[in-house]
Design a protein around this motif. Structure first.
Motif, PDB file in Angstrom:
ATOM      1  N   ALA A   1       1.016  -1.405  -0.251  1.00 50.49           N
ATOM      2  CA  ALA A   1      -0.181   0.268   0.273  1.00 50.49           C
ATOM      3  C   ALA A   1       0.829   0.907  -0.026  1.00 50.49           C
ATOM      4  CB  ALA A   1      -0.931  -0.128   1.233  1.00 50.49           C
ATOM      5  N   ALA A   2       2.001   1.939   0.951  1.00 45.64           N
ATOM      6  CA  ALA A   2       2.969   2.780   0.634  1.00 45.64           C
ATOM      7  C   ALA A   2       3.029   3.058  -0.512  1.00 45.64           C
ATOM      8  CB  ALA A   2       4.093   2.201   1.390  1.00 45.64           C
ATOM      9  N   PRO A   3       3.503   2.507  -1.558  1.00 49.57           N
ATOM     10  CA  PRO A   3       3.389   3.663  -2.659  1.00 49.57           C
ATOM     11  C   PRO A   3       2.621   3.759  -3.401  1.00 49.57           C
ATOM     12  CG  PRO A   3       4.993   1.186  -2.917  1.00 49.57           C
ATOM     13  CD  PRO A   3       3.692   1.490  -1.836  1.00 49.57           C
ATOM     14  N   LYS A   4       1.456   3.246  -2.757  1.00 53.16           N
ATOM     15  CA  LYS A   4       0.131   3.283  -3.739  1.00 53.16           C
ATOM     16  C   LYS A   4      -1.286   4.499  -3.221  1.00 53.16           C
ATOM     17  CE  LYS A   4      -0.023  -1.219  -5.960  1.00 53.16           C
ATOM     18  NZ  LYS A   4       0.418  -1.163  -6.557  1.00 53.16           N
ATOM     19  N   ARG A   5      -0.992   4.306  -1.644  1.00 57.15           N
ATOM     20  CA  ARG A   5      -1.797   6.171  -0.923  1.00 57.15           C
ATOM     21  C   ARG A   5      -0.929   6.351   0.377  1.00 57.15           C
ATOM     22  NH1 ARG A   5      -4.044   3.986   3.494  1.00 57.15           N
ATOM     23  NH2 ARG A   5      -3.947   1.811   3.000  1.00 57.15           N
ATOM     24  N   GLU A   6      -1.643   7.148   0.736  1.00 56.65           N
ATOM     25  CA  GLU A   6      -0.757   8.172   1.509  1.00 56.65           C
ATOM     26  C   GLU A   6      -2.032   7.190   3.178  1.00 56.65           C
ATOM     27  OE1 GLU A   6      -1.266  11.484   4.564  1.00 56.65           O
ATOM     28  OE2 GLU A   6      -2.916  12.177   3.111  1.00 56.65           O
ATOM     29  N   ILE A   7      -0.874   6.541   3.737  1.00 57.78           N
ATOM     30  CA  ILE A   7      -0.895   6.149   5.007  1.00 57.78           C
ATOM     31  C   ILE A   7      -0.513   7.602   5.842  1.00 57.78           C
ATOM     32  CG2 ILE A   7      -0.314   4.285   6.676  1.00 57.78           C
ATOM     33  CD1 ILE A   7       0.644   2.855   3.986  1.00 57.78           C
ATOM     34  N   SER A   8      -1.945   7.577   6.609  1.00 56.47           N
ATOM     35  CA  SER A   8      -1.565   8.773   7.632  1.00 56.47           C
ATOM     36  C   SER A   8      -0.623   8.675   9.224  1.00 56.47           C
ATOM     37  CB  SER A   8      -2.987   9.534   7.835  1.00 56.47           C
ATOM     38  OG  SER A   8      -3.477   8.265   8.578  1.00 56.47           O
ATOM     39  N   ILE A   9      -1.068   9.306   9.541  1.00 56.19           N
ATOM     40  CA  ILE A   9      -0.469   9.182  11.374  1.00 56.19           C
ATOM     41  C   ILE A   9      -0.698   8.466  11.832  1.00 56.19           C
ATOM     42  CG2 ILE A   9      -1.041  11.392  11.962  1.00 56.19           C
ATOM     43  CD1 ILE A   9       2.767   9.886  12.857  1.00 56.19           C
ATOM     44  N   TRP A  10      -2.563   8.988  11.648  1.00 61.82           N
ATOM     45  CA  TRP A  10      -3.548   7.712  12.358  1.00 61.82           C
ATOM     46  C   TRP A  10      -3.835   6.992  12.289  1.00 61.82           C
ATOM     47  CZ3 TRP A  10      -5.299  10.869  16.691  1.00 61.82           C
ATOM     48  CH2 TRP A  10      -5.411  12.094  16.041  1.00 61.82           C
ATOM     49  N   GLU A  11      -3.499   6.534  10.713  1.00 64.00           N
ATOM     50  CA  GLU A  11      -3.266   5.252  10.168  1.00 64.00           C
ATOM     51  C   GLU A  11      -2.523   4.429  10.463  1.00 64.00           C
ATOM     52  OE1 GLU A  11      -4.074   2.156   6.194  1.00 64.00           O
ATOM     53  OE2 GLU A  11      -4.245   4.300   6.430  1.00 64.00           O
TER      54      GLU A  11
END
Length: 186
Positions: A92-102
């Motif tokens: 997932a990391a290169p495909k979408r933002e992984i927020s601090i909340w996630e």
């Protein structure tokens, strides 16, 4: 009160609900980053797989006496969950933002199963010793619990809670992702 009872109650009334809440928070993060158009159905299916991987040992421990068989199931599913969790973030990391909340939700989703597994091993230390010494004879069957953990209404209440905060949201995520996938005609 016996330490084992305290640990069981901590799992029932703190760890298990927190795990469900963390799963819901994670789902909210996926929805906010529009998983259906970024990482898509592949990541969504990994989330469902991880839920199933943890759901199996949770249900086994709520329904059956913990013995070597149950401990093996718990350990194997925890290890496989950790592998899929690593695979999920790497995908997932290169495909979408992984927020601090996630990331915070992932912290709970990864650590709570380890805390519960450790507690189960401590509570069932004799069975763990049998597992480690390969003395498995007579400890590889499913024996229903005579007295349910918590109250008699705990399991139905927990299943309803998890249905609301995890099962239905992740089914919705799968359907949302599948819909976009099918529209793309890939």
């Amino acid at each position: 009160m016996d330490t084992s009872v305290l640990l069981i109650n901590a799992m029932l009334y703190v760890f298990l609900p927190l795990w469900g809440i963390a799963g819901f928070a994670d789902w909210c993060c996926h929805r906010a980053t529009k998983i259906e158009i970024t990482s898509g159905i592949q990541e969504s299916l990994m989330h469902s797989l991880m839920g199933i991987q943890m759901g199996i040992p949770i249900l086994m421990c709520l329904l059956f006496e913990v013995n070597v068989l149950i401990l093996l199931i718990c350990i194997i599913t925890w290890i496989s969950h950790e592998i899929v969790a690593h695979w999920d973030v790497r995908y997932a990391a290169p495909k979408r933002e992984i927020s601090i909340w996630e990331m915070h939700a992932h912290t709970y989703l990864g650590s709570l199963p380890l805390y519960m597994l450790t507690s189960i091993l401590v509570i069932n230390w004799e069975q763990f010793q049998l597992l480690m010494t390969l003395e498995w004879a007579g400890n590889m069957s499913l024996l229903p619990l005579e007295n349910p953990h918590g109250t008699t209404s705990y399991l139905p209440a927990y299943l309803i809670f998890m249905g609301i905060v995890c099962v239905f949201p992740y089914i919705e995520e799968n359907l949302r992702c599948l819909n976009v996938y099918l529209k793309k005609g890939v």
